[in-house]
Design a protein around this motif. Structure first.
Motif, PDB file in Angstrom:
ATOM      1  N   GLN A  95     -14.060  43.982  24.688  1.00  0.00           N
ATOM      2  CA  GLN A  95     -14.351  44.985  25.705  1.00  0.00           C
ATOM      3  C   GLN A  95     -13.514  44.699  26.942  1.00  0.00           C
ATOM      4  OE1 GLN A  95     -18.503  45.809  26.567  1.00  0.00           O
ATOM      5  NE2 GLN A  95     -18.039  46.323  28.697  1.00  0.00           N
ATOM      6  N   SER A 135     -14.948  51.318  31.188  1.00  0.00           N
ATOM      7  CA  SER A 135     -14.826  50.316  30.133  1.00  0.00           C
ATOM      8  C   SER A 135     -14.414  50.955  28.817  1.00  0.00           C
ATOM      9  CB  SER A 135     -16.159  49.580  29.918  1.00  0.00           C
ATOM     10  OG  SER A 135     -16.559  48.860  31.057  1.00  0.00           O
ATOM     11  N   ALA A 141     -14.292  49.678  24.505  1.00  0.00           N
ATOM     12  CA  ALA A 141     -14.766  48.624  23.606  1.00  0.00           C
ATOM     13  C   ALA A 141     -14.394  48.938  22.165  1.00  0.00           C
ATOM     14  CB  ALA A 141     -16.283  48.454  23.725  1.00  0.00           C
ATOM     15  N   PHE A 201     -21.277  49.651  23.339  1.00  0.00           N
ATOM     16  CA  PHE A 201     -21.562  48.741  24.451  1.00  0.00           C
ATOM     17  C   PHE A 201     -22.890  48.024  24.255  1.00  0.00           C
ATOM     18  CE2 PHE A 201     -18.697  52.062  25.768  1.00  0.00           C
ATOM     19  CZ  PHE A 201     -17.659  51.313  26.305  1.00  0.00           C
TER      20      PHE A 201
END
Length: 293
Positions: A45, A73, A75, A165
């Protein structure tokens, strides 16, 4: 000069810089299920914070939360899985997420938006390929300093879809149980709280988190962390789901240590039990690392 600048930035990160704008983390879990002890997952991530995060106050692990740091973010998770006899698949899981804290005259407002896609690659005649998508929206507020309350809506167009996440943060057992709990309803309501606070007259702190998801069935999660020092934390967690196709409950433990303010390592353990059908009993052992710059 470019090489010198890069070397200087890397040296500062490794030796204790107190502010950062990027974080990269990786994790891997070994999965021991009653029917198989060879499954594993691995993930990466990357997070970009819109402003520098000051890590000089409070637990290093919670620097972004304490700073109310807005971020974006991405991931990716990989897994080799065979939860039931005869099943053999490789799972690819992708996600993107944005979090924002918006100051107001009353309280800081919090919002997040995420998307995850899961692709299952069946490796034998008993396991077919599959794909799934999920979207999630949260709205909340920091009602008192360092205390977040948020509610949300999650749409799972295919039960194959796992929250990328959640998988990175809480592990494969809890992430899979969450998706299974939503079931065929496809729509779910979520709620969660998070608090981090100092322990008076010490350099220690305590953190609490709770989460609830309501779909076809209901699941909840509780978590607490003791930050013995700003660098070292130990935690425990408990999760429970009313969906019969997953373990009924799971408890876990974790430890994390920042070697420097920019480099951290950690380990996790989860034990999940099924009241009916021991084939679902699961244990996982995980390791993780973070690098900030």
């Amino acid at each position: 000069m470019k090489k010198l600048g890069l070397a200087t930035a890397l040296l500062l990160a490794m030796t204790g810089a107190q502010a950062y704008q990027f974080e990269v983390q990786g994790q891997s879990e070994y999965i021991d299920i009653t029917v198989n002890d060879k499954d594993f997952t691995g993930g990466l991530q990357g997070t970009y914070y819109l402003k520098d995060v000051d890590s000089s106050k409070g637990p290093l692990a919670e620097a972004a939360f304490l700073n109310q740091a807005s971020n974006v973010s991405v991931a990716y998770n990989y897994g080799e899985l065979s939860f039931v006899p005869g099943m053999d698949l490789i799972a690819h899981n992708y996600g993107i997420k944005a979090e924002a804290y918006v100051p107001t005259q009353v309280v800081p407002v919090y919002t997040s938006l995420s998307y995850s896609h899961t692709h299952l690659d069946g490796k034998n005649a008993n396991t077919s390929d599959d794909n799934g998508d999920r979207y999630a929206l949260e709205l909340g507020a920091v009602v008192v300093p360092n205390f977040l309350v948020a509610v949300g809506y999650t749409s799972v167009a295919d039960q194959t879809a796992i929250d990328a996440f959640n998988l990175m943060g809480n592990g494969v057992v809890k992430a899979v149980a969450e998706t299974a709990t939503i079931g065929q309803d496809q729509d779910a309501i979520t709620a969660r709280t998070k608090y981090v606070g100092a322990i008076d007259d010490t350099n220690m702190a305590i953190g609490f988190e709770s989460g609830l998801i309501y779909g076809d069935d209901t699941a909840f999660q509780l978590k607490t962390d003791l930050y013995v020092t700003p660098k070292l934390s130990m935690g425990a967690s408990y999760a429970e789901s009313s969906f019969a196709g997953t373990p009924d409950s799971a408890w876990g433990a974790n430890v994390n240590y920042f070697i420097t303010p920019a480099v951290a390592v950690g380990a996790t353990y989860v034990n999940a039990n099924a009241e009916q059908g021991s084939v679902l009993d699961t244990q996982t052992v995980g390791v993780n690392a973070k690098f900030r710059f």
